[in-house]
Design an enzyme around this catalytic site. Structure first.
Site, PDB file in Angstrom:
ATOM      1  N   GLU A 227       0.747  -1.532   0.130  1.00  0.00           N
ATOM      2  CA  GLU A 227       0.195  -0.046  -0.119  1.00  0.00           C
ATOM      3  C   GLU A 227       0.805   1.312   0.039  1.00  0.00           C
ATOM      4  O   GLU A 227       0.645   2.109   0.879  1.00  0.00           O
ATOM      5  CB  GLU A 227      -1.018   0.038   1.335  1.00  0.00           C
ATOM      6  CG  GLU A 227      -1.950  -1.189   1.192  1.00  0.00           C
ATOM      7  CD  GLU A 227      -3.069  -1.044   2.206  1.00  0.00           C
ATOM      8  OE1 GLU A 227      -2.687  -0.268   3.218  1.00  0.00           O
ATOM      9  OE2 GLU A 227      -4.086  -1.487   2.105  1.00  0.00           O
TER      10      GLU A 227
ATOM     11  N   GLU B 242      -5.447  -8.216  -0.946  1.00  0.00           N
ATOM     12  CA  GLU B 242      -6.223  -8.056   0.426  1.00  0.00           C
ATOM     13  C   GLU B 242      -7.734  -7.629   0.126  1.00  0.00           C
ATOM     14  O   GLU B 242      -7.956  -6.919  -0.800  1.00  0.00           O
ATOM     15  CB  GLU B 242      -5.863  -6.909   1.339  1.00  0.00           C
ATOM     16  CG  GLU B 242      -4.359  -7.281   1.971  1.00  0.00           C
ATOM     17  CD  GLU B 242      -3.668  -6.081   2.780  1.00  0.00           C
ATOM     18  OE1 GLU B 242      -4.640  -5.533   3.378  1.00  0.00           O
ATOM     19  OE2 GLU B 242      -2.534  -5.881   2.841  1.00  0.00           O
TER      20      GLU B 242
HETATM   21  P1  P53 Z   1      -6.598  -2.206   9.661  1.00  0.00           P
HETATM   22  C1  P53 Z   1      -5.770   1.829   5.107  1.00  0.00           C
HETATM   23  C2  P53 Z   1      -6.979   1.942   3.991  1.00  0.00           C
HETATM   24  C3  P53 Z   1      -6.965   0.518   3.427  1.00  0.00           C
HETATM   25  C4  P53 Z   1      -6.216  -0.459   3.884  1.00  0.00           C
HETATM   26  O1  P53 Z   1      -6.435  -2.314   7.909  1.00  0.00           O
HETATM   27  C5  P53 Z   1      -5.441  -0.439   5.118  1.00  0.00           C
HETATM   28  C6  P53 Z   1      -5.188   1.059   5.861  1.00  0.00           C
HETATM   29  C7  P53 Z   1      -4.347   1.356   6.801  1.00  0.00           C
HETATM   30  O2  P53 Z   1      -4.948   0.920   7.914  1.00  0.00           O
HETATM   31  O3  P53 Z   1      -4.451  -1.245   5.674  1.00  0.00           O
HETATM   32  C8  P53 Z   1      -4.364  -2.620   5.134  1.00  0.00           C
HETATM   33  O4  P53 Z   1      -5.977  -3.386  10.176  1.00  0.00           O
HETATM   34  C9  P53 Z   1      -3.281  -3.086   5.246  1.00  0.00           C
HETATM   35  C10 P53 Z   1      -3.028  -3.996   6.400  1.00  0.00           C
HETATM   36  C11 P53 Z   1      -4.313  -3.827   7.419  1.00  0.00           C
HETATM   37  C12 P53 Z   1      -5.515  -3.925   6.535  1.00  0.00           C
HETATM   38  O5  P53 Z   1      -5.776  -3.224   5.418  1.00  0.00           O
HETATM   39  O6  P53 Z   1      -6.203  -0.753   9.537  1.00  0.00           O
HETATM   40  O7  P53 Z   1      -2.467  -3.534   4.266  1.00  0.00           O
HETATM   41  O8  P53 Z   1      -1.872  -4.153   7.061  1.00  0.00           O
HETATM   42  O9  P53 Z   1      -4.431  -4.479   8.636  1.00  0.00           O
HETATM   43  C13 P53 Z   1      -6.877  -3.589   7.443  1.00  0.00           C
HETATM   44  O10 P53 Z   1      -8.228  -2.295   9.835  1.00  0.00           O
END
Ligand code: P53
Length: 479
Positions: free
Chosen positions: A178, A377
């Site tokens: 990201e 993801e």
């Molecule tokens: P968390 C922001 C927007 C989209 C994905 O996020 C993001 C973020 C940063 O928070 O992070 C990704 O745990 C990231 C993972 C993360 C997951 O999305 O903040 O690649 O490490 O855990 C979910 O709810």
């Protein structure tokens, strides 16, 4: 219900990141990383970044879910679900504990040998991110992270060490996780986790972000070149958070604002895929008088180090609208310029849930990049309840994933988009990146651990575990 069949060899799997699962933060020579100096926050606030590890503070990543010691049990559960692939990252600070050493830490390298061997035992293909929010903390304090050009050298040394070591164990790589989160340069979390620095008083955060991100795209391009010199069969991808930004209305000003927002979020992948800066951005730097350190050698390296596929996360969509005082650039500030989209519901954490946005995303990237895409993801953070019988009835997670897989399949079968695989977030419950909570759960496997660090760490299969097992068994035909 759908009966669409996906290509054989489609990489169904699940994803995590080292710092969010491994724990063992100071074991076998590992150094501190940026994830080790962030405290836990609540649902609607931000994690605190401390000066090193401070007594009396709680750092949830220090133990996380102890994957470092429990990976054989966990990989076995992934195999039981039928995973064909498993996405994780290599904790940079296990391999180069300080970040600026000349030689890697053997105990750190040996851990990933064991992990990748365990995956291959079950025919699970590792998909590995080099840098997933876990830069060695010493690089932050001594060099300002990617403020410094020197960090390109530290990163490429790390990349070379792991490409060499896992030459025959890992085929699919991603450079920076990201990389485009830092578009939101007003948010301390994104700059710290993407680039390893904090903004100083009086500094222009946007300009510093662009400088650091430039060094990162150069580091990524150099890593791609190193990868192919080590193993020509390696597949190296870029990775962006694909959060589409829609115009709030059909007012042409809103439409242009949304276009500028998309340009601002996706110039990273433009550079990584096309090997050159988009013209709007070089003009933007001039208009803003951002005098960046971008050399002719850098530009030549960008051209030589383009990626072969594009990985992306997809959780939600955004919407934006123009305001009354736009400058000539319609400059996009993500902390200020987003509005609520009335057409989509929100998760408990305010993330706008939009399955059709995934089909839009796949089409948008396919039109723009003409490369295979990999959904690395996708998922929903939610509160789960463990019953007395150790069950978790997470129908909301099944619904979320089903609706998104449906849209992915439509993009593949109806729109002809090439998708390599799908590794939802997350294979097992993790420490949330943005909040540090355990209770913002994403996994197919429940981990008995609470936000305060209490709990037995026992693993339990959720309803979604069995559901996803069937999805994989039918190659996506039965959702
Ligand atoms: P968390 C922001 C927007 C989209 C994905 O996020 C993001 C973020 C940063 O928070 O992070 C990704 O745990 C990231 C993972 C993360 C997951 O999305 O903040 O690649 O490490 O855990 C979910 O709810």
């Amino acid at each position: 219900m759908t009966s669409r069949t996906l290509p054989a060899g489609f990489l169904w799997g699940g994803a995590v990141a080292a710092h969010q699962v491994e724990g063992a933060y100071n074991v076998d020579g590992k150094g501190l990383s940026v994830a080790d100096v962030m405290t836990a926050a609540g649902t609607h606030d931000e994690r605190k970044i401390t000066q090193g590890v401070q007594p009396g503070e709680f750092y949830p990543n220090h133990e996380a879910v102890d994957f470092y010691h429990r990976y054989p049990e966990d990989v076995k559960l992934f195999a039981e679900m039928g995973f064909k692939s498993f996405r994780t990252s290599i904790a940079w600070s296990r391999i180069f504990p300080q970040g600026d050493e000349l030689e890697p830490n053997e105990a750190g390298l040996a851990f990933y040998d064991r992990l990748f061997d365990e995956c291959h035992k079950y025919g699970i293909e590792p998909v590995v991110t080099l840098s997933h929010f876990e830069m060695p903390y010493h690089l932050v304090t001594a060099y300002g992270g990617f403020r410094s050009r020197k960090t390109i050298t530290f990163f490429t040394r790390f990349a070379r060490a792991v490409f060499t070591r896992y030459r025959d164990k890992v085929k699919y790589w991603l450079t920076f996780n990201e990389i485009n989160n830092q578009t939101n340069y007003d948010r301390e979390f994104t700059l710290f986790t993407n680039s390893g620095f904090q903004v100083k008083p009086g500094e222009n955060a946007e300009a510093v972000m662009y400088q650091a991100a430039h060094y990162e795209v150069v580091a990524s391009a150099l890593a791609v070149q190193i990868a192919h010199s080590i193993n020509p069969d390696f597949q190296v991808g870029a990775m962006v958070a694909f959060t589409p930004v829609y115009p709030a209305t059909d007012n042409p000003r809103d439409v242009f604002k949304a276009q500028r927002a998309m340009q601002s979020r996706f110039w990273f992948s433009d550079v990584q895929v096309e090997g050159q800066y988009p013209s709007w951005l070089t003009h933007y730097f001039q208009a803003k008088k951002y005098d960046l350190d971008i050399t002719p050698a850098d530009l030549a390296n960008l051209k030589k180090g383009t990626v072969e596929y594009l990985g992306f996360s997809y959780y939600m969509s955004f919407a934006t609208q123009a305001n009354d005082h736009e400058d000539d650039q319609f400059s996009y500030n993500e902390s200020q310029d987003l509005v609520t989209n009335q057409f989509v519901p929100q998760s408990d954490w305010g993330w706008q849930v939009d399955p059709e946005g995934l089909r839009y995303a796949l089409n948008w990237m396919n039109d723009r990049y003409h490369l295979p895409l990999f959904v690395v993801e996708n998922g929903i953070g939610a509160i789960d309840h463990l019953t007395a019988d150790h069950e978790v009835h997470d129908q909301y997670r099944i619904d979320y994933l089903r609706e998104h897989i449906e849209q992915m399949e439509l993009a593949m079968t109806e729109d002809g988009v090439e998708v390599m695989g799908y590794t939802p977030w997350s294979a097992i419950d993790i420490v949330s990146a943005s909040t540090g909570q355990l209770s913002k759960r994403y996994g197919f496997i429940y981990v008995d651990r609470n936000d305060d660090g209490s709990g037995s760490l026992a693993r339990y299969r959720k309803d979604s575990f069995y559901w996803y097992q069937h999805v994989i068994a039918t190659n996506g035909a039965e959702l």
